[in-house]
Scaffold this active site. Structure first.
Site, PDB file in Angstrom:
ATOM      1  N   GLU A  56       0.777  -1.257  -0.078  1.00  0.00           N
ATOM      2  CA  GLU A  56       0.035  -0.055   0.065  1.00  0.00           C
ATOM      3  C   GLU A  56       0.761   1.486   0.040  1.00  0.00           C
ATOM      4  O   GLU A  56       2.020   1.101   0.504  1.00  0.00           O
ATOM      5  CB  GLU A  56      -1.053  -0.108   1.298  1.00  0.00           C
ATOM      6  CG  GLU A  56      -1.800   1.167   1.327  1.00  0.00           C
ATOM      7  CD  GLU A  56      -2.753   0.913   2.494  1.00  0.00           C
ATOM      8  OE1 GLU A  56      -2.901  -0.159   3.111  1.00  0.00           O
ATOM      9  OE2 GLU A  56      -3.778   1.833   2.594  1.00  0.00           O
ATOM     10  N   ASN A 203     -12.354  -1.258  -0.917  1.00  0.00           N
ATOM     11  CA  ASN A 203     -11.583  -1.783   0.010  1.00  0.00           C
ATOM     12  C   ASN A 203     -12.427  -1.463   1.414  1.00  0.00           C
ATOM     13  O   ASN A 203     -12.599  -0.274   1.736  1.00  0.00           O
ATOM     14  CB  ASN A 203     -10.131  -1.298   0.155  1.00  0.00           C
ATOM     15  CG  ASN A 203      -9.380  -1.716   1.416  1.00  0.00           C
ATOM     16  OD1 ASN A 203      -9.239  -2.803   1.751  1.00  0.00           O
ATOM     17  ND2 ASN A 203      -9.325  -0.967   2.483  1.00  0.00           N
ATOM     18  N   GLU A 204     -12.471  -2.371   2.269  1.00  0.00           N
ATOM     19  CA  GLU A 204     -13.051  -1.933   3.670  1.00  0.00           C
ATOM     20  C   GLU A 204     -14.362  -1.010   3.707  1.00  0.00           C
ATOM     21  O   GLU A 204     -14.263  -0.179   4.300  1.00  0.00           O
ATOM     22  CB  GLU A 204     -12.095  -1.662   4.655  1.00  0.00           C
ATOM     23  CG  GLU A 204     -11.199  -2.723   4.968  1.00  0.00           C
ATOM     24  CD  GLU A 204     -10.164  -2.697   6.230  1.00  0.00           C
ATOM     25  OE1 GLU A 204     -10.078  -1.902   6.754  1.00  0.00           O
ATOM     26  OE2 GLU A 204      -9.500  -3.496   6.479  1.00  0.00           O
ATOM     27  N   TYR A 270      -6.806  -9.094  11.514  1.00  0.00           N
ATOM     28  CA  TYR A 270      -5.459  -8.872  11.840  1.00  0.00           C
ATOM     29  C   TYR A 270      -5.400  -9.595  13.296  1.00  0.00           C
ATOM     30  O   TYR A 270      -6.161  -9.306  13.921  1.00  0.00           O
ATOM     31  CB  TYR A 270      -5.261  -7.389  11.925  1.00  0.00           C
ATOM     32  CG  TYR A 270      -4.828  -6.808  10.589  1.00  0.00           C
ATOM     33  CD1 TYR A 270      -3.598  -6.882  10.211  1.00  0.00           C
ATOM     34  CD2 TYR A 270      -5.948  -6.062   9.719  1.00  0.00           C
ATOM     35  CE1 TYR A 270      -3.294  -6.396   8.814  1.00  0.00           C
ATOM     36  CE2 TYR A 270      -5.581  -5.557   8.620  1.00  0.00           C
ATOM     37  CZ  TYR A 270      -4.415  -5.668   8.025  1.00  0.00           C
ATOM     38  OH  TYR A 270      -4.153  -5.058   6.827  1.00  0.00           O
ATOM     39  N   GLU A 327      -6.225  -9.337   3.359  1.00  0.00           N
ATOM     40  CA  GLU A 327      -5.392  -8.552   4.250  1.00  0.00           C
ATOM     41  C   GLU A 327      -5.277  -9.508   5.806  1.00  0.00           C
ATOM     42  O   GLU A 327      -6.426  -9.803   6.131  1.00  0.00           O
ATOM     43  CB  GLU A 327      -5.788  -7.399   4.705  1.00  0.00           C
ATOM     44  CG  GLU A 327      -5.508  -6.108   3.625  1.00  0.00           C
ATOM     45  CD  GLU A 327      -6.006  -4.836   4.242  1.00  0.00           C
ATOM     46  OE1 GLU A 327      -5.894  -4.502   5.250  1.00  0.00           O
ATOM     47  OE2 GLU A 327      -6.269  -3.880   3.277  1.00  0.00           O
ATOM     48  N   GLN A 376       2.067  -6.181   5.352  1.00  0.00           N
ATOM     49  CA  GLN A 376       2.416  -5.689   4.079  1.00  0.00           C
ATOM     50  C   GLN A 376       3.763  -6.246   3.788  1.00  0.00           C
ATOM     51  O   GLN A 376       4.510  -6.736   4.383  1.00  0.00           O
ATOM     52  CB  GLN A 376       2.266  -4.322   3.871  1.00  0.00           C
ATOM     53  CG  GLN A 376       0.833  -3.807   4.271  1.00  0.00           C
ATOM     54  CD  GLN A 376       0.468  -2.559   3.762  1.00  0.00           C
ATOM     55  OE1 GLN A 376       1.092  -1.888   2.940  1.00  0.00           O
ATOM     56  NE2 GLN A 376      -0.751  -1.987   4.359  1.00  0.00           N
TER      57      GLN A 376
END
Ligand code: AHR
Length: 523
Positions: A56, A203-204, A270, A327, A376
């Site tokens: 990103e 995204n999200e 996450y 992710e 990432q």
């Protein structure tokens, strides 16, 4: 004792049943840990895209970590640093997601094409409020993918973009008809269209991508996807924004209202070691309580995949829609003294164990999980690589990805694992994680993670339906849980040869060091 069992319920369906609890099965004189690999009942293919990466415009991931510019003294090819590309080629990155993340929903791709000195600088309002000079744009990203041998995965701006902007991006990159956009691409140095299969629509979108409710997003997605065009022979795999963590309702609504208008549905999860976003915990200063809690939270991925998959199964029993964990990773506090908006964190043996356990979980869900992208790739969150000016260091997580390469596109072999529990206070997790696959040449690859930091253990491994003639292996471990690589000591945690096993009647017996990742090749 934990028993993890993977069994076939029908030709197409694999069900993972994980039961945590004391199932006293240890037989006197034999190791308490027993693994049976059903090499005679091969399962689904482990998509190589499970080994995907995410990069990103955030902190020093793109700028410095990947892009240094053509005039940099750091050796580069067309502005992309050679050392990083060379290291990443060794882990065979199959797919790379870009430009975000939250950044994607404020990115306007036309800012990042044409002569670099004429590209506008924009504020990266999500990540530190810094200026992005747009020197790394579409051409540079696709050049990076070609240098890596990775497929590109572009995230479309839904939050502040438009259907028109998306259509133009697809036409600019993938068409070879004589249109003004294609002429512009050619003026900008690329004659042939690129092949770009993976496109994500937002995204999200439930959060930084627009704070949408699932019903609203489902409608927006339906509109966008209608205008996704296949130019020439480029075939697009359309990816809808999926749930965060255990938001099962999001998956339910998307499956019901979007269904087969998408090829893939994403999921973000996450591992936050403390369970609190306000103070996630240090990447390097922690004790056994944090070690245990991190692994426990990482293992939650199995429940997430089981439950999201069960919802998808009801709407899509033939499993045509992929689940894409685009992710995932451990999210620690930033390193002291670094910009809080840059998400720069160190990476220890603990992160390596999380990576190994998570990849093993993905393998067990290979019937539904088609892609995963660790967050990432460089200098951000659970990175493969850290850089400091011209210097570069490979993290323990990088080494796990390298050790697991043989699983890419191999056939999953189901297993039954009965193992000791690793108990700390009131919390209990299995002490081991395992998975096996068979590659195209017939070799079996067995990846093991042993979580206990205080003592080694033994595993009896029975392989049904395949002889064991030759075995070789590698191990990743270190004397301390907090061991990590630095620019001055880059090889503290790195794989070494492993031979602490012996052949038995039905397979082999392995002595696993404390806190280790072991990968065995069985011929
Ligand atoms: O990876 C960092 C951020 O985490 C991404 O930008 C966002 O999608 C997620 O919340």
């Amino acid at each position: 004792m934990t028993s993890t069992r993977f069994f076939r319920t029908s030709a197409a369906a694999w069900v993972a049943a994980v039961s945590l609890g004391c199932l006293a099965v240890a037989v006197a004189g034999q190791p308490a840990n027993r693994l049976t690999i059903h090499a005679d009942q091969p399962g689904p293919r482990i998509s190589r895209f499970i080994y995907g990466q995410f990069a990103e415009h955030l902190g020093r991931c793109i700028y410095e970590g990947i892009w240094v510019g053509e005039d940099s003294p750091i050796p580069n090819t067309r502005g992309i640093r050679n050392d990083v590309v060379e290291a990443l080629r060794r882990i065979k990155v199959p797919v790379l997601r870009w430009p975000g993340g939250c950044f994607a929903d404020e990115y306007h791709w036309m800012d990042g094409i044409g002569p670099r000195d004429r590209r506008p600088a924009r504020i990266n309002s999500h990540w530190g409020g810094v200026l992005d000079n747009n020197h790394f744009g579409t051409h540079e990203f696709l050049d990076l993918c070609e240098q890596l041998g990775a497929e590109p995965y572009l995230a479309v701006n839904v939050g502040s973009g438009s259907v028109r902007e998306m259509m133009d991006w697809i036409e600019y990159t993938t068409s070879d008809q004589d249109t003004p956009l294609v002429q512009l691409r050619r003026q900008n140095g690329r004659w042939e269209p690129w092949k770009i299969r993976f496109w994500g629509i937002g995204n999200e979108s439930w959060g930084c991508g627009g704070s949408m409710r699932p019903e609203y997003y489902a409608d927006i997605y339906r509109q966008y996807q209608e205008f996704v065009r296949n130019h020439g022979d480029n075939r697009i795999y359309k990816i809808a924004c999926g749930a965060s963590d255990a938001n099962y309702r999001w998956t339910e609504v998307l499956m019901e209202r979007v269904g087969h208008r998408m090829n893939g549905l994403s999921l973000h999860y996450y591992t936050v070691p403390s369970g609190r976003w306000s103070d996630k915990g240090s990447a390097t200063r922690f004790g056994e309580a944090e070690w245990h809690a991190t692994l426990r939270r990482a293992l939650f991925m199995d429940e997430l995949l089981t439950r999201h998959s069960a919802i998808m199964d009801r709407h899509d029993p033939r499993k045509r829609i992929g689940l894409l964990v685009d992710e995932w990773g451990v999210w620690h506090n930033v390193e002291p003294g670094t910009n809080p908006g840059f998400l720069y964190q160190q990476n220890t043996l603990r992160d390596a164990l999380v990576a190994a356990a998570t990849l093993n979980i993905f393998h067990h869900h290979a019937d539904r999980v088609y892609m995963a992208n660790i967050a990432q790739m460089v200098n951000v969150l659970q990175a493969m690589i850290l850089t400091d000016g011209p210097r570069m260091v490979l993290t323990p997580t990088y080494h796990v990805f390298e050790m697991f390469v043989p699983h890419q596109d191999a056939t999953f072999l189901p297993d039954d694992l009965e193992c000791e529990d690793y108990v700390l206070g009131a919390e209990r997790i299995p002490a081991l994680s395992a998975s096996a696959s068979r590659d195209a040449s017939g070799r079996i690859h067995l990846s093991l993670a042993h979580f206990r930091p205080d003592r080694p253990t033994e595993l009896d491994c029975r392989i049904e339906g395949a002889p064991v003639r030759r075995v070789h292996g590698r191990v990743l471990t270190a004397p301390a849980m907090q061991a990590h690589n630095t620019f001055d000591a880059p090889d503290r945690v790195r794989p070494t040869a492993f031979s602490d096993f012996e052949r038995t009647d039905g397979g082999l017996r392995v002595r696993l060091p404390a806190k280790s990742v072991v990968v065995l090749t069985i011929e």
